[in-house]
Design a protein around this motif. Structure first.
Motif, PDB file in Angstrom:
ATOM      1  N   GLY A 132       0.736  -1.095  -0.087  1.00  0.00           N
ATOM      2  CA  GLY A 132      -0.005  -0.105  -0.146  1.00  0.00           C
ATOM      3  C   GLY A 132       0.702   1.264  -0.035  1.00  0.00           C
ATOM      4  N   ASN A 133       0.310   2.285   0.579  1.00  0.00           N
ATOM      5  CA  ASN A 133       0.852   3.672   0.673  1.00  0.00           C
ATOM      6  C   ASN A 133       1.351   4.018  -0.811  1.00  0.00           C
ATOM      7  OD1 ASN A 133       1.042   3.889   3.589  1.00  0.00           O
ATOM      8  ND2 ASN A 133       2.276   1.855   3.527  1.00  0.00           N
ATOM      9  N   VAL A 134       0.399   3.873  -1.688  1.00  0.00           N
ATOM     10  CA  VAL A 134       0.610   4.248  -2.993  1.00  0.00           C
ATOM     11  C   VAL A 134       0.219   5.754  -3.259  1.00  0.00           C
ATOM     12  CG1 VAL A 134      -0.057   3.765  -5.467  1.00  0.00           C
ATOM     13  CG2 VAL A 134       0.252   1.895  -3.899  1.00  0.00           C
ATOM     14  N   PRO A 135       1.277   6.649  -3.876  1.00  0.00           N
ATOM     15  CA  PRO A 135       0.853   8.042  -4.225  1.00  0.00           C
ATOM     16  C   PRO A 135      -0.492   8.087  -5.056  1.00  0.00           C
ATOM     17  CG  PRO A 135       3.004   7.863  -4.123  1.00  0.00           C
ATOM     18  CD  PRO A 135       2.466   6.744  -3.880  1.00  0.00           C
ATOM     19  N   GLY A 136      -1.326   8.876  -4.611  1.00  0.00           N
ATOM     20  CA  GLY A 136      -2.738   9.153  -5.506  1.00  0.00           C
ATOM     21  C   GLY A 136      -3.847   7.800  -5.524  1.00  0.00           C
ATOM     22  N   ASN A 137      -3.563   6.861  -4.519  1.00  0.00           N
ATOM     23  CA  ASN A 137      -4.350   5.906  -4.420  1.00  0.00           C
ATOM     24  C   ASN A 137      -4.343   5.315  -2.973  1.00  0.00           C
ATOM     25  OD1 ASN A 137      -6.049   3.606  -4.563  1.00  0.00           O
ATOM     26  ND2 ASN A 137      -4.703   2.477  -6.081  1.00  0.00           N
ATOM     27  N   SER A 138      -5.285   6.145  -2.285  1.00  0.00           N
ATOM     28  CA  SER A 138      -5.199   5.891  -0.673  1.00  0.00           C
ATOM     29  C   SER A 138      -5.910   4.530  -0.300  1.00  0.00           C
ATOM     30  CB  SER A 138      -5.930   7.099  -0.140  1.00  0.00           C
ATOM     31  OG  SER A 138      -7.374   7.300  -0.662  1.00  0.00           O
ATOM     32  N   THR A 139      -6.669   3.779  -1.286  1.00  0.00           N
ATOM     33  CA  THR A 139      -7.278   2.703  -0.959  1.00  0.00           C
ATOM     34  C   THR A 139      -6.633   1.307  -1.402  1.00  0.00           C
ATOM     35  OG1 THR A 139      -8.547   2.802  -3.070  1.00  0.00           O
ATOM     36  CG2 THR A 139      -9.502   3.910  -1.293  1.00  0.00           C
ATOM     37  N   ALA A 140      -5.356   1.651  -1.917  1.00  0.00           N
ATOM     38  CA  ALA A 140      -4.497   0.520  -2.382  1.00  0.00           C
ATOM     39  C   ALA A 140      -4.128  -0.409  -1.196  1.00  0.00           C
ATOM     40  CB  ALA A 140      -3.361   0.763  -3.338  1.00  0.00           C
ATOM     41  N   CYS A 141      -4.514  -1.517  -0.783  1.00  0.00           N
ATOM     42  CA  CYS A 141      -3.881  -2.305   0.335  1.00  0.00           C
ATOM     43  C   CYS A 141      -4.506  -1.846   1.622  1.00  0.00           C
ATOM     44  CB  CYS A 141      -2.445  -2.443   0.377  1.00  0.00           C
ATOM     45  SG  CYS A 141      -1.714  -3.293  -1.258  1.00  0.00           S
ATOM     46  N   ARG A 142      -5.446  -1.065   1.540  1.00  0.00           N
ATOM     47  CA  ARG A 142      -6.183  -0.572   2.906  1.00  0.00           C
ATOM     48  C   ARG A 142      -6.862  -1.877   3.590  1.00  0.00           C
ATOM     49  NH1 ARG A 142     -10.912   3.700   2.208  1.00  0.00           N
ATOM     50  NH2 ARG A 142     -11.950   1.677   1.819  1.00  0.00           N
ATOM     51  N   GLN A 143      -6.743  -1.738   4.873  1.00  0.00           N
ATOM     52  CA  GLN A 143      -7.687  -2.625   5.516  1.00  0.00           C
ATOM     53  C   GLN A 143      -8.403  -1.800   6.887  1.00  0.00           C
ATOM     54  OE1 GLN A 143      -6.092  -6.368   7.056  1.00  0.00           O
ATOM     55  NE2 GLN A 143      -7.920  -7.009   7.411  1.00  0.00           N
ATOM     56  N   ILE A 144      -9.600  -2.255   7.150  1.00  0.00           N
ATOM     57  CA  ILE A 144     -10.171  -1.519   8.088  1.00  0.00           C
ATOM     58  C   ILE A 144     -11.116  -2.858   8.649  1.00  0.00           C
ATOM     59  CG2 ILE A 144     -12.453  -0.194   8.615  1.00  0.00           C
ATOM     60  CD1 ILE A 144     -11.968   1.222   6.365  1.00  0.00           C
ATOM     61  N   THR A 145     -10.997  -3.015  10.128  1.00  0.00           N
ATOM     62  CA  THR A 145     -11.787  -3.846  10.887  1.00  0.00           C
ATOM     63  C   THR A 145     -12.326  -3.005  12.049  1.00  0.00           C
ATOM     64  OG1 THR A 145      -9.944  -4.442  12.454  1.00  0.00           O
ATOM     65  CG2 THR A 145      -9.921  -5.424  10.307  1.00  0.00           C
ATOM     66  N   ALA A 146     -13.451  -3.587  12.470  1.00  0.00           N
ATOM     67  CA  ALA A 146     -14.235  -2.903  13.753  1.00  0.00           C
ATOM     68  C   ALA A 146     -14.885  -3.917  14.541  1.00  0.00           C
ATOM     69  CB  ALA A 146     -15.407  -1.941  13.088  1.00  0.00           C
ATOM     70  N   LEU A 147     -15.121  -3.738  15.704  1.00  0.00           N
ATOM     71  CA  LEU A 147     -15.556  -4.762  16.767  1.00  0.00           C
ATOM     72  C   LEU A 147     -16.358  -4.085  17.500  1.00  0.00           C
ATOM     73  CD1 LEU A 147     -15.776  -7.110  18.492  1.00  0.00           C
ATOM     74  CD2 LEU A 147     -13.529  -6.436  19.587  1.00  0.00           C
ATOM     75  N   ALA A 148     -17.650  -4.475  17.764  1.00  0.00           N
ATOM     76  CA  ALA A 148     -18.530  -3.876  18.969  1.00  0.00           C
ATOM     77  C   ALA A 148     -19.235  -5.299  19.692  1.00  0.00           C
ATOM     78  CB  ALA A 148     -19.622  -3.171  18.162  1.00  0.00           C
ATOM     79  N   GLY A 149     -19.382  -5.056  20.925  1.00  0.00           N
ATOM     80  CA  GLY A 149     -19.982  -6.241  21.671  1.00  0.00           C
ATOM     81  C   GLY A 149     -19.835  -6.193  23.115  1.00  0.00           C
ATOM     82  N   TYR A 150     -20.442  -7.098  23.800  1.00  0.00           N
ATOM     83  CA  TYR A 150     -20.561  -7.344  25.159  1.00  0.00           C
ATOM     84  C   TYR A 150     -19.664  -8.387  25.753  1.00  0.00           C
ATOM     85  CZ  TYR A 150     -22.620  -7.690  30.030  1.00  0.00           C
ATOM     86  OH  TYR A 150     -22.421  -7.973  31.139  1.00  0.00           O
TER      87      TYR A 150
END
Length: 389
Positions: A207-225
């Motif tokens: 990733g970290n490609v100039p002009g392409n901020s979504t290349a190799c991007r990863q997002i994870t999220a957690l919600a719980g009890y």
């Protein structure tokens, strides 16, 4: 008088240094875990039409837990603030080789800040999928575990990541954001894909490609009890493809040799899982839906449930049943049992028994990282020892 002042300044500096040291700590820790694995109907490589026979080998990827060593540090800044860090290295006890894409600190390398409002970390670290999985499976990242059905699950770590996590009266929220999910690449002999070989621990997406901020991007999220007696959690995990590390190459989906050649191609997971704690009996399970959008769309569903019981203070029993179903009908049922005897607080011996029931198109191996053939009804037996320090 000048000498007295110098002595006072020096003493004050030394006292301040001692005080600062007293507020911090660094811990060396680790696990050495290995065993002897026997598996029926083993193959020497993926894609074989007929099995080569049974296989006996010493584990390298994992036994009951992956072998590792690391350093953890903490410094109290006051006012409820703590600086924390972790450096953790995975290794193969059968050979001493580095794991996790041949990185010195391939399991984790991060620094963070604990506050009354949550914890923030920056660096290579496990993401919310891994955290949730450890709360909802009794086997963890063992050789016989859900890793055999999806190799991404025990490798769900991200490079270039900032994370946030908070636990407020048992209600938990967390998220990770990576600008380049995996900067390691495994060299292959083929000229295809720039010579990069498929490796779930080194998926060739810096990733970290100039002009392409979504290349190799990863997002994870957690919600719980996460209560003392029961818990429920929801996880979202999206990773994108992009240019590979090698010239002319592209990245891989960490679950299988499936190319993610651009940032528009992605794999998304949704997990619902939980647990019940009933005295010495723990019940855990969940569902993981995976959807890959690439040259062709691909979907899998994994259902799993297990139980863990402390028969005696030094004897633990675990069992888990799981099933994978895919869009191309590579389906399988998987059954695993484990018995652990604690020789001490730090040392244990264990045995695992696994049975993989593949459909006519599926070839999942009973041991994660190994190979079998389509339609195999494969049995595995593992005898191991673990020492913590």
């Amino acid at each position: 008088m000048k000498q007295v002042l110098n002595a006072v300044v020096l003493a004050s500096a030394l006292l301040a240094s001692v005080h600062t040291y007293a507020q911090g700590s660094v811990t060396l820790y680790g696990i050495i875990d290995t065993g002897i694995d026997w598996e029926s109907q083993a193959a020497r490589a993926p894609g074989q039409k007929s099995a080569s026979g049974s296989a006996v080998r010493m584990t390298s990827l994992s036994g009951s837990l992956p072998s590792r060593w690391g350093l953890r540090g903490k410094e109290n800044l006051g006012a409820g603030l703590n600086v924390i860090f972790e450096l953790e290295s995975g290794f193969a006890p059968n050979s001493g080789a580095l794991q996790n894409g041949n990185r010195l600190f391939g399991r984790s390398a991060w620094v963070g800040l604990e506050t009354p409002y949550g914890t923030v970390r920056a660096g290579r670290q496990i993401n919310m999928t891994y955290i949730a999985l450890m709360k909802s499976t009794v086997l963890g990242p063992a050789l016989y575990s859900l890793a055999a059905l999806d190799p991404y699950l025990p490798n769900s770590r991200s490079d270039n990541t900032i994370s946030y996590f908070n636990d407020f009266h048992h209600f938990v929220i967390g998220a990770t954001y990576s600008t380049g999910r995996d900067a390691a690449s495994s060299q292959g002999s083929s000229t295809v894909n720039g010579g990069a070989a498929f490796n779930p621990g080194a998926t060739n997406c810096p990733g970290n490609v100039p002009g392409n901020s979504t290349a190799c991007r990863q997002i994870t999220a957690l919600a719980g009890y996460w209560g003392p007696e029961y818990g429920l959690q929801f996880v979202y995990d999206q990773l994108r493809g992009g240019p590979g590390l090698l010239p002319g190459s592209v990245s891989y989906d960490p679950s299988m040799p499936l190319l993610l050649s651009s940032a528009d191609q992605k794999t998304t997971r949704y997990m619902v899982s939980g647990y019940f704690q009933l005295g010495e009996l723990a019940l855990r399970g969940g569902v993981i839906h995976r959807m890959t959008t690439a040259a062709t769309d691909y979907q899998t569903n994994i259902f799993y449930g297990g139980a863990s019981y402390m028969l005696k203070p030094d004897i633990a029993l675990d069992a888990e049943v799981s099933r994978i179903a895919t869009t191309d009908h590579k389906n399988a049922n998987y059954y695993v049992m484990r018995a652990t005897y604690l020789l001490s607080k730090r040392t244990s011996v264990y045995t695992m028994l696994g049975f993989m029931q593949n459909s006519s198109r599926a070839s999942y191996s009973v041991g994660a990282g190994y190979s079998t053939v389509a339609n195999a009804k494969q049995v595995g037996v593992l005898l191991g020892i673990q020492q913590r320090f």
